[in-house]
Design a protein around this motif. Structure first.
Motif, PDB file in Angstrom:
ATOM      1  N   HIS A 304       0.614  -1.275   0.135  1.00 44.60           N
ATOM      2  CA  HIS A 304       0.491  -0.407  -0.263  1.00 44.60           C
ATOM      3  C   HIS A 304       1.258   1.345   0.073  1.00 44.60           C
ATOM      4  CE1 HIS A 304      -3.671  -2.094   0.670  1.00 44.60           C
ATOM      5  NE2 HIS A 304      -2.949  -3.322   1.482  1.00 44.60           N
ATOM      6  N   LEU A 305       0.847   2.085  -1.235  1.00 44.33           N
ATOM      7  CA  LEU A 305       1.676   3.206  -0.784  1.00 44.33           C
ATOM      8  C   LEU A 305       0.612   4.392  -0.471  1.00 44.33           C
ATOM      9  CD1 LEU A 305       3.795   2.235  -2.285  1.00 44.33           C
ATOM     10  CD2 LEU A 305       2.077   1.049  -3.464  1.00 44.33           C
ATOM     11  N   THR A 306       0.906   4.678   0.839  1.00 44.87           N
ATOM     12  CA  THR A 306       0.089   5.364   0.827  1.00 44.87           C
ATOM     13  C   THR A 306      -0.101   6.946   1.265  1.00 44.87           C
ATOM     14  OG1 THR A 306       1.320   5.426   3.216  1.00 44.87           O
ATOM     15  CG2 THR A 306      -0.744   3.732   2.694  1.00 44.87           C
ATOM     16  N   GLU A 307       0.906   7.398   0.034  1.00 49.40           N
ATOM     17  CA  GLU A 307       1.089   8.844  -0.136  1.00 49.40           C
ATOM     18  C   GLU A 307       1.876   8.898  -1.622  1.00 49.40           C
ATOM     19  OE1 GLU A 307       2.830  12.152   2.372  1.00 49.40           O
ATOM     20  OE2 GLU A 307       2.071  11.109   3.397  1.00 49.40           O
ATOM     21  N   TRP A 308       1.056   9.759  -2.741  1.00 47.57           N
ATOM     22  CA  TRP A 308       1.672  10.036  -3.828  1.00 47.57           C
ATOM     23  C   TRP A 308       0.976  10.791  -4.451  1.00 47.57           C
ATOM     24  CZ3 TRP A 308      -0.758   8.931  -8.788  1.00 47.57           C
ATOM     25  CH2 TRP A 308      -0.006   8.617 -10.159  1.00 47.57           C
ATOM     26  N   SER A 309       1.723  11.555  -5.480  1.00 46.22           N
ATOM     27  CA  SER A 309       1.046  12.645  -5.812  1.00 46.22           C
ATOM     28  C   SER A 309       2.419  13.156  -7.468  1.00 46.22           C
ATOM     29  CB  SER A 309       0.311  13.787  -5.113  1.00 46.22           C
ATOM     30  OG  SER A 309       0.152  14.949  -6.034  1.00 46.22           O
ATOM     31  N   SER A 310       2.631  13.985  -8.251  1.00 44.23           N
ATOM     32  CA  SER A 310       2.974  14.456  -9.515  1.00 44.23           C
ATOM     33  C   SER A 310       3.918  15.135  -8.087  1.00 44.23           C
ATOM     34  CB  SER A 310       2.260  15.097  -9.990  1.00 44.23           C
ATOM     35  OG  SER A 310       1.985  16.523  -9.994  1.00 44.23           O
ATOM     36  N   VAL A 339       0.646  -3.459  -7.743  1.00 47.60           N
ATOM     37  CA  VAL A 339       0.551  -2.787  -5.964  1.00 47.60           C
ATOM     38  C   VAL A 339      -1.410  -3.730  -5.524  1.00 47.60           C
ATOM     39  CG1 VAL A 339       2.040  -0.926  -5.562  1.00 47.60           C
ATOM     40  CG2 VAL A 339      -0.168  -0.578  -6.605  1.00 47.60           C
ATOM     41  N   ASP A 340      -1.684  -2.694  -4.559  1.00 45.15           N
ATOM     42  CA  ASP A 340      -2.175  -3.285  -3.653  1.00 45.15           C
ATOM     43  C   ASP A 340      -3.393  -1.764  -3.619  1.00 45.15           C
ATOM     44  OD1 ASP A 340      -2.663  -6.275  -2.930  1.00 45.15           O
ATOM     45  OD2 ASP A 340      -0.868  -5.712  -2.528  1.00 45.15           O
ATOM     46  N   SER A 341      -2.487  -0.785  -3.153  1.00 48.05           N
ATOM     47  CA  SER A 341      -3.339   0.567  -3.145  1.00 48.05           C
ATOM     48  C   SER A 341      -2.242   1.686  -4.088  1.00 48.05           C
ATOM     49  CB  SER A 341      -3.970   0.863  -1.932  1.00 48.05           C
ATOM     50  OG  SER A 341      -2.859   1.338  -0.940  1.00 48.05           O
ATOM     51  N   LEU A 342      -2.158   2.475  -4.764  1.00 46.75           N
ATOM     52  CA  LEU A 342      -1.626   3.448  -4.812  1.00 46.75           C
ATOM     53  C   LEU A 342      -2.507   4.754  -4.569  1.00 46.75           C
ATOM     54  CD1 LEU A 342       0.796   5.236  -5.666  1.00 46.75           C
ATOM     55  CD2 LEU A 342      -0.235   4.939  -7.915  1.00 46.75           C
ATOM     56  N   SER A 343      -2.408   5.649  -2.947  1.00 46.29           N
ATOM     57  CA  SER A 343      -3.516   6.857  -2.989  1.00 46.29           C
ATOM     58  C   SER A 343      -3.605   7.888  -2.769  1.00 46.29           C
ATOM     59  CB  SER A 343      -3.212   6.221  -1.197  1.00 46.29           C
ATOM     60  OG  SER A 343      -4.021   7.866  -0.139  1.00 46.29           O
ATOM     61  N   TYR A 344      -4.027   8.934  -3.722  1.00 47.38           N
ATOM     62  CA  TYR A 344      -3.323  10.023  -4.124  1.00 47.38           C
ATOM     63  C   TYR A 344      -3.643  11.073  -2.584  1.00 47.38           C
ATOM     64  CZ  TYR A 344      -3.518  14.905  -6.142  1.00 47.38           C
ATOM     65  OH  TYR A 344      -3.106  15.656  -6.179  1.00 47.38           O
TER      66      TYR A 344
END
Length: 529
Positions: A304-310, A339-344
């Motif tokens: 789980h990628l719990t933070e991601w943005s440009s 992945v299981d999640s990529l959280s914006y």
């Protein structure tokens, strides 16, 4: 003209089953902001439109949530009423908490008033046993309140970015001990509860650089952002985390890290450089994570990628622009299956790490701005949410999917100009960089060709570009007023939802051929009705 883009497939093609990772979780600033009516209204709106099922935020144990107080007589008062209020409202709208355990309450923290405008106490506890008692009391409380079956669907993540000095005034070993204590008390309540970490910041290159960006270990001069992607990038602390947990027989139900493609941490102490990696940095990083987890002592751990943005800046004007939306679409589609999640990070501009935004469009992370006006990236997640669960075709310009139950098709396409080989660059001081990026590239032809459809089946085509569904462009057309009047706010809300729609039909042989010209950064959706 740029080379034409096309998406082609048969409706009878064998599909590859996948679980959409883009709408599992979305981020928010801090827990206390969720006590506001507008925050909750926006949460309901984006979850209904974009399908998010979890939300994660900082500050669950911060003083403004009043969870913990040490009294003069040595006793401790625990108070979870504010947390209950937030969790109750989220669950009522069908959204679950992705629980981030942090930061320390003032009475427990070794150092105080460290990070953000709201002065988070981002230091280890003076006594890790007290931390364990808080985590135990909180976890037992939510189990008692919501029932074990519900809480078994939650995730308990220990801290946020402990490798960066602003967010953790402690050492790696101190974080590992906090993880140990958290995991032990959570699993003592029920071993099926899910706990994970290390929640570290964006990837770093193996090489170290001096002030001139020279790789002193390989004697290679790094002069451009493109050069950076010739190096080996890796997540911070992850392998050490695996080793620690394995040696100490600690559980790792899921791993978390934050693979921002810009503003990477220069070293494990948070020294950094503002650089922008290649446009394929995110899918590369996520594929590496999958490889590392598969080879670790915890191959079944979810990712789980719990933070991601440009970018990782809450004052990056590019966040308000169409190109950010196109980048987010491309990076998500290119990462299917990794992945299981990529959280914006995050769903709203009600976000106060640096204090309140001074203007309506100030470059905040949000999918919607403070006044609840949807930005182009909102449309990205709304369109991603229309995709099916079987991948039929994927190209550099998008993907075609199918719903396994209904057999209906849904596609997304985008014109990411080939002239832009990087993730969109940040615009931190003025809008100049964002405006220049928006003007990059040329129009091109986009073609859909679908065969073996039911005869005369119907489709809707939707386009988002600078003339349709782009709130920032609409704002510029009325002279960039600030502050917005109520009438102007309503006008921009209407403009933001005014995408370009057209209806189309397959022929009697079951073939649908569509061709349209699209400008750079356009987003296109094709959905079978």
């Amino acid at each position: 003209m740029t080379q034409a883009l096309s998406l082609t497939c048969s409706a009878r093609a064998k599909g590859q089953a996948f679980t959409p990772h883009w709408n599992v979780c979305v981020g928010a600033g801090r827990a206390n902001e969720a006590l506001r009516a507008s925050w909750m209204e926006q949460m309901r709106f984006v979850c209904e439109e974009c399908g998010f099922r979890y939300v994660r935020f900082h500050g669950l144990f911060h003083d403004d949530m009043f969870v913990y107080r040490e009294n003069d007589d040595g006793s401790i008062t625990y108070n979870f009423q504010y947390i209950d209020d937030i969790f109750d409202r989220l669950l009522d709208m069908g959204v679950k908490p992705f629980v981030e355990l942090g930061f320390c309450p003032r009475d427990m923290a070794r150092e105080t008033d460290i990070v953000f405008w709201w002065k988070g106490h981002a230091a280890p506890p003076k006594d890790v046993k007290r931390w364990g008692q808080l985590v135990q009391r909180f976890t037992q409380h939510v189990v008692n309140r919501y029932g074990i079956d519900e809480v078994l669907t939650w995730y308990f993540e220990v801290w946020n970015e402990p490798n960066l000095w602003p967010f953790f005034h402690g050492s790696k070993s101190e974080y590992f001990e906090m993880y140990r204590k958290s995991a032990e008390v959570i699993k003592a309540i029920d071993p099926r509860l899910k706990v994970g970490g290390p929640s570290t910041s964006n990837f770093v290159p193996d090489a170290r650089f001096d002030g001139e960006k020279e790789d002193t270990s390989q004697h290679k001069t790094v002069t451009t952002a493109e050069d950076l992607d010739t190096l080996d990038w890796k997540p911070v602390w992850l392998e050490d985390f695996f080793n620690f947990c394995s040696e100490n027989k600690l559980p790792v139900d899921f791993i978390t890290t934050h693979p921002y493609p810009t503003d990477w941490a220069f070293d494990e102490h948070g020294t950094g450089m503002k650089l922008t990696r290649g446009v394929d940095a995110t899918p590369k990083d996520l594929a590496l994570l999958r490889k590392l987890v598969n080879a670790s002592p915890f191959p079944d751990a979810e990712i789980h990628l719990t933070e991601w943005s440009s970018s990782s800046s809450p004052r990056d004007f590019a966040h308000d622009y169409l190109q950010a939306a196109t980048y987010v679409a491309k990076a998500n589609i290119d990462s299917i299956g990794s992945v299981d999640s990529l959280s914006y990070w995050v769903f709203t501009d009600i976000f106060e790490e640096s204090g309140a935004g001074d203007t309506a469009f100030h470059g905040g992370f949000g999918l919607v701005n403070f006044q609840s006006i949807p930005k182009p990236t909102f449309h990205t997640y709304r369109l991603l949410n229309t995709l099916g669960d079987e991948l039929l075709a994927r190209t550099e310009s998008g993907a075609i999917t199918r719903y396994s139950k209904s057999g209906k098709l849904s596609a997304i396409a985008y014109h990411y100009p080939p002239e832009v080989t990087q993730t969109i660059p940040g615009a931190y001081e003025t809008r100049d960089v964002a405006e220049a990026t928006l003007d990059t590239g040329n129009p091109t032809e986009l073609t859909f060709e679908l065969t073996d459809l039911p005869a005369s089946s119907s489709f809707v085509l939707e386009v988002i570009d600078t003339e349709h569904g782009d709130a920032l462009s609409a704002w510029k057309k009325i002279g960039c007023p600030d502050p917005l009047s109520r009438a102007q706010t309503q006008h921009l809300k209407t403009a933001a939802r005014s995408t370009r729609l057209s209806h189309h039909q397959a022929d009697k042989t079951g073939k649908l051929s569509l061709s349209l010209f699209v400008n750079p950064w356009s987003l296109v959706s094709l959905r079978q009705l």
